[in-house]
Motif scaffolding. Structure first.
Motif, PDB file in Angstrom:
ATOM      1  N   LEU A  37       0.834  -1.205   0.000  1.00 62.80           N
ATOM      2  CA  LEU A  37       0.000   0.000   0.000  1.00 62.80           C
ATOM      3  C   LEU A  37       0.867   1.253   0.000  1.00 62.80           C
ATOM      4  N   SER A  38       1.984   1.202  -0.704  1.00 66.20           N
ATOM      5  CA  SER A  38       2.834   2.388  -0.820  1.00 66.20           C
ATOM      6  C   SER A  38       2.075   3.478  -1.566  1.00 66.20           C
ATOM      7  N   THR A  39       2.428   4.718  -1.307  1.00 68.49           N
ATOM      8  CA  THR A  39       1.743   5.823  -1.974  1.00 68.49           C
ATOM      9  C   THR A  39       1.911   5.727  -3.493  1.00 68.49           C
ATOM     10  N   GLU A  40       3.099   5.311  -3.937  1.00 70.45           N
ATOM     11  CA  GLU A  40       3.351   5.200  -5.378  1.00 70.45           C
ATOM     12  C   GLU A  40       2.413   4.176  -6.019  1.00 70.45           C
ATOM     13  N   ARG A  41       2.233   3.025  -5.349  1.00 75.34           N
ATOM     14  CA  ARG A  41       1.375   1.986  -5.902  1.00 75.34           C
ATOM     15  C   ARG A  41      -0.099   2.418  -5.857  1.00 75.34           C
ATOM     16  N   LYS A  95     -13.699  21.030   4.924  1.00 73.43           N
ATOM     17  CA  LYS A  95     -12.903  20.155   4.066  1.00 73.43           C
ATOM     18  C   LYS A  95     -11.500  20.028   4.640  1.00 73.43           C
ATOM     19  N   ASN A  96     -11.039  18.794   4.792  1.00 71.91           N
ATOM     20  CA  ASN A  96      -9.695  18.508   5.289  1.00 71.91           C
ATOM     21  C   ASN A  96      -9.424  19.115   6.664  1.00 71.91           C
ATOM     22  N   HIS A  97     -10.487  19.261   7.450  1.00 75.25           N
ATOM     23  CA  HIS A  97     -10.337  19.817   8.789  1.00 75.25           C
ATOM     24  C   HIS A  97      -9.853  18.754   9.776  1.00 75.25           C
ATOM     25  N   CYS A  98     -10.332  17.513   9.610  1.00 75.50           N
ATOM     26  CA  CYS A  98      -9.912  16.421  10.507  1.00 75.50           C
ATOM     27  C   CYS A  98      -9.990  15.096   9.752  1.00 75.50           C
ATOM     28  N   PHE A  99      -9.076  14.939   8.804  1.00 75.62           N
ATOM     29  CA  PHE A  99      -9.053  13.753   7.945  1.00 75.62           C
ATOM     30  C   PHE A  99      -8.963  12.471   8.766  1.00 75.62           C
ATOM     31  N   GLU A 100      -8.072  12.449   9.748  1.00 76.81           N
ATOM     32  CA  GLU A 100      -7.881  11.225  10.525  1.00 76.81           C
ATOM     33  C   GLU A 100      -9.142  10.837  11.280  1.00 76.81           C
ATOM     34  N   ALA A 101      -9.859  11.814  11.808  1.00 77.09           N
ATOM     35  CA  ALA A 101     -11.099  11.520  12.534  1.00 77.09           C
ATOM     36  C   ALA A 101     -12.141  10.923  11.599  1.00 77.09           C
ATOM     37  N   VAL A 102     -12.198  11.415  10.376  1.00 74.98           N
ATOM     38  CA  VAL A 102     -13.167  10.895   9.400  1.00 74.98           C
ATOM     39  C   VAL A 102     -12.857   9.442   9.063  1.00 74.98           C
ATOM     40  N   ILE A 103     -11.613   9.138   8.775  1.00 77.87           N
ATOM     41  CA  ILE A 103     -11.267   7.762   8.415  1.00 77.87           C
ATOM     42  C   ILE A 103     -11.460   6.832   9.613  1.00 77.87           C
ATOM     43  N   ASP A 104     -11.220   7.332  10.828  1.00 73.95           N
ATOM     44  CA  ASP A 104     -11.461   6.523  12.024  1.00 73.95           C
ATOM     45  C   ASP A 104     -12.938   6.169  12.167  1.00 73.95           C
ATOM     46  N   GLN A 105     -13.801   7.137  11.938  1.00 69.18           N
ATOM     47  CA  GLN A 105     -15.242   6.890  12.070  1.00 69.18           C
ATOM     48  C   GLN A 105     -15.756   5.991  10.945  1.00 69.18           C
ATOM     49  N   LEU A 128      -3.468   8.222   5.166  1.00 70.61           N
ATOM     50  CA  LEU A 128      -2.935   9.417   5.823  1.00 70.61           C
ATOM     51  C   LEU A 128      -1.733   9.942   5.048  1.00 70.61           C
ATOM     52  N   ASP A 129      -0.899   9.043   4.538  1.00 71.55           N
ATOM     53  CA  ASP A 129       0.235   9.457   3.699  1.00 71.55           C
ATOM     54  C   ASP A 129      -0.250  10.130   2.419  1.00 71.55           C
ATOM     55  N   LEU A 130      -1.309   9.567   1.806  1.00 74.85           N
ATOM     56  CA  LEU A 130      -1.867  10.176   0.596  1.00 74.85           C
ATOM     57  C   LEU A 130      -2.460  11.548   0.905  1.00 74.85           C
ATOM     58  N   HIS A 131      -3.030  11.687   2.098  1.00 73.64           N
ATOM     59  CA  HIS A 131      -3.572  12.983   2.513  1.00 73.64           C
ATOM     60  C   HIS A 131      -2.449  14.014   2.640  1.00 73.64           C
ATOM     61  N   LEU A 133       0.204  14.095   1.026  1.00 75.16           N
ATOM     62  CA  LEU A 133       0.685  14.420  -0.316  1.00 75.16           C
ATOM     63  C   LEU A 133      -0.335  15.208  -1.135  1.00 75.16           C
ATOM     64  N   GLY A 134      -1.525  15.412  -0.570  1.00 77.04           N
ATOM     65  CA  GLY A 134      -2.548  16.203  -1.252  1.00 77.04           C
ATOM     66  C   GLY A 134      -3.479  15.419  -2.143  1.00 77.04           C
ATOM     67  N   TYR A 135      -3.422  14.091  -2.100  1.00 76.05           N
ATOM     68  CA  TYR A 135      -4.299  13.263  -2.930  1.00 76.05           C
ATOM     69  C   TYR A 135      -5.603  12.890  -2.223  1.00 76.05           C
ATOM     70  N   ALA A 136      -5.526  12.582  -0.943  1.00 74.27           N
ATOM     71  CA  ALA A 136      -6.713  12.150  -0.207  1.00 74.27           C
ATOM     72  C   ALA A 136      -7.333  13.335   0.522  1.00 74.27           C
ATOM     73  N   HIS A 137      -8.657  13.480   0.397  1.00 74.18           N
ATOM     74  CA  HIS A 137      -9.376  14.597   1.010  1.00 74.18           C
ATOM     75  C   HIS A 137     -10.552  14.097   1.831  1.00 74.18           C
ATOM     76  N   SER A 138     -10.872  14.846   2.862  1.00 79.74           N
ATOM     77  CA  SER A 138     -12.046  14.529   3.676  1.00 79.74           C
ATOM     78  C   SER A 138     -13.017  15.702   3.678  1.00 79.74           C
ATOM     79  N   TYR A 139     -14.289  15.359   3.781  1.00 76.17           N
ATOM     80  CA  TYR A 139     -15.360  16.343   3.923  1.00 76.17           C
ATOM     81  C   TYR A 139     -16.082  16.028   5.226  1.00 76.17           C
ATOM     82  N   GLU A 140     -16.108  17.004   6.137  1.00 71.48           N
ATOM     83  CA  GLU A 140     -16.668  16.788   7.457  1.00 71.48           C
ATOM     84  C   GLU A 140     -17.987  17.534   7.616  1.00 71.48           C
ATOM     85  N   VAL A 141     -18.935  16.890   8.275  1.00 68.78           N
ATOM     86  CA  VAL A 141     -20.243  17.490   8.533  1.00 68.78           C
ATOM     87  C   VAL A 141     -20.385  17.706  10.039  1.00 68.78           C
TER      88      VAL A 141
END
Length: 222
Positions: A37-41, A95-105, A128-131, A133-141
């Motif tokens: 699951l490397s970022t490159e792959r 947007k991108n306010h708490c990416f880790e919290a979103v993926i945890d939930q 989290l690594d992709l985030h 690098l600017g590739y992964a984004h979260s949207y929080e409600v």
């Protein structure tokens, strides 16, 4: 060696950052096994119409289903009740306010027909690594300053690859998805990749298209 319904051997990835052609996937969409699951792959996978999906503790499985569930942003369906929710400002979106919290939930959500979660510790760290690098984004409600829903995915610049969503209160994840679609429509994105069919996504305007057509959109040839 285990064989699928097409009577071909499973394809095992090596250390080389490469994938087989998506046309080699079996009828369920399974394309290959193994790798990392490397970022490159991962970046190569999404740009190639492929995504990882596997249970914790198992080998990494790579998928490219046919047909593919997608949403064309301008075709988002907003019900009268949701229009009222939006109009009444019941939720706040960040947007991108708490990416880790979103993926945890998202990892904690119990899903029909699934035992446990596919968002393992290894998967979380990779995204989290992709985030970073600017590739992964979260949207929080948010509702009354509390995180009540959200989603995350991979942004390819013209296609947003949705990964997972969660909701603690009614309509929260739906609100995030609608606002995502509206944003992408303004930015002239081609589509949101929803990967696999669900009736919930269909109710929001998503539809299944042939993988070949999806790959055309991905490569910008459609």
């Amino acid at each position: 060696m285990k064989k699928d319904s097409y009577n071909r051997p499973l394809i095992f990835l090596t250390d080389e950052i490469a994938f087989p052609k998506v046309e080699l996937a079996d009828e369920e969409g399974l394309l290959a096994v193994g790798g990392d699951l490397s970022t490159e792959r991962l970046i190569l996978a999404y740009k190639s119409g492929i995504f990882p999906w596997f249970n914790e503790g198992s080998m990494i499985l790579w998928w490219s289903p046919n047909p593919r569930m997608v949403l064309f942003p301008k075709r988002i369906k907003i019900s009268k009740s949701m229009r009222k929710v939006i109009r009444n400002d019941e939720f706040k979106l960040t947007k991108n306010h708490c990416f880790e919290a979103v993926i945890d939930q998202c990892a904690k959500v119990k899903r029909q027909g699934q035992d446990g979660t596919w968002i393992s510790k290894e998967m979380k760290e990779a995204y989290l690594d992709l985030h970073m690098l600017g590739y992964a984004h979260s949207y929080e409600v948010w509702q009354n300053e509390e995180l009540v829903g959200g989603l995350y995915g991979i942004d390819l610049g013209h296609i947003f690859c949705g990964e997972s969503m969660f909701s603690f209160v009614s309509n929260a994840s739906k609100f995030a998805f609608i606002q995502l679609a509206r944003e992408l429509q303004e930015k002239n994105y081609t589509l949101i990749d929803c990967q696999l069919y669900t009736s919930h996504l269909e109710s929001l305007g998503a539809e299944e298209i042939p993988r070949k057509k999806f790959m055309g959109f991905l490569k910008g040839t459609q």
